[in-house]
Design a protein around this motif. Structure first.
Motif: not given
Length: 275
Positions: A270-274
């Motif tokens: 699970i990756i959140q790219w800001r």
């Protein structure tokens, strides 16, 4: 007390040592004047060796290491991404070991590779304790099982009680589900100085895990053992850690009895790219 000497005849005054220093305690070269340690160098230097390692001419000599003591860096030795990816995917927890003891030189080499793991403030404070005698390892597993019996008496309805019951019943049948009859057990410990030590130890063990793989060994993190060792005084006394030291982790290792044929699928990260 850290000190730094600069061979002015070898220095090319590129300023790399001053730029790379994480503590910024080296004065950059100016004109024909070579770099030099700042007055606060001895107080704040963390002995990381960046200044010595970055110098293309080997002009720097640190009190903790001389350029001649350092192996020359060779990027060709770094495995390409496909090989490294395969290696980390190939690594599995090993709970079935051959009846063969790894020699001390092999374990020592893996530990020395793991000693290059990063640590807070570069303290390199991780201490290693290696158990290779079958009687010692059996006794450690037995004392961990004693703690489980104690917990089952004191907290029979605890969430982890079914697991502890299964482990103790297996022990009564001469099956070791704590240390899995591993030929070698490694524990890491240190004195708490800055608060980063538990993380430092975990990183060092992760490095050891991969280093061991490169040497033909398999490893498994000894979680049940750690639960007992954190809480069971008889087990703590048997480990005989230095005064003021805390236990941070334990790992079983040995030669795997079986060889995996495939690389299991993992959950997607699970990756959140800001933005």
């Amino acid at each position: 007390m850290p000190t730094l000497k600069i061979n002015e005849s070898a220095c090319i005054k590129d300023g790399l040592c001053a730029t790379i220093c994480p503590m910024q305690i080296i004065t950059p070269p100016k004109g024909g004047i070579p770099p030099e340690p700042k007055p606060e160098f001895s107080k704040w230097c963390i002995n990381c060796g960046h200044c010595v390692a970055i110098c293309p001419t080997g002009a720097l000599s640190h009190s903790s290491m001389d350029a001649s003591q350092c192996t020359m860096a060779d990027k060709k030795q770094i495995p390409p991404p496909d090989q490294f990816e395969h290696m980390v995917k190939y690594r599995r927890s090993t709970r079935r070991f051959k009846n063969k003891m790894p020699d001390h030189a092999t374990i020592d080499r893996a530990i020395r590779m793991a000693s290059y793991a990063p640590s807070g403030h570069n303290l390199q404070s991780v201490n290693w304790q290696v158990f290779t005698k079958r009687d010692d390892i059996n006794r450690l597993a037995g004392m961990a099982t004693d703690w489980m019996r104690h917990m089952l008496r004191e907290m029979p309805n605890a969430p982890h009680a079914p697991v502890l019951k299964e482990v103790t019943q297996a022990w009564d049948q001469e099956k070791d589900l704590v240390l899995h009859h591993a030929p070698c057990l490694i524990i890491v410990h240190s004195r708490i100085q800055t608060g980063t030590e538990p993380t430092d130890a975990a990183i060092a063990l992760a490095y050891f895990d991969l280093a061991a793989l490169s040497l033909g060994l398999g490893c498994c993190w000894a979680g049940l053992f750690m639960m007992a060792a954190k809480l069971w005084e008889p087990l703590q006394q048997y480990l005989e850690l230095p005064k003021g030291h805390q236990l941070h982790g334990a790992m079983m290792t040995g030669y795997p009895k079986f060889e995996f044929q495939r690389l299991p699928v993992r959950k997607q990260p699970i990756i959140q790219w800001r933005p």
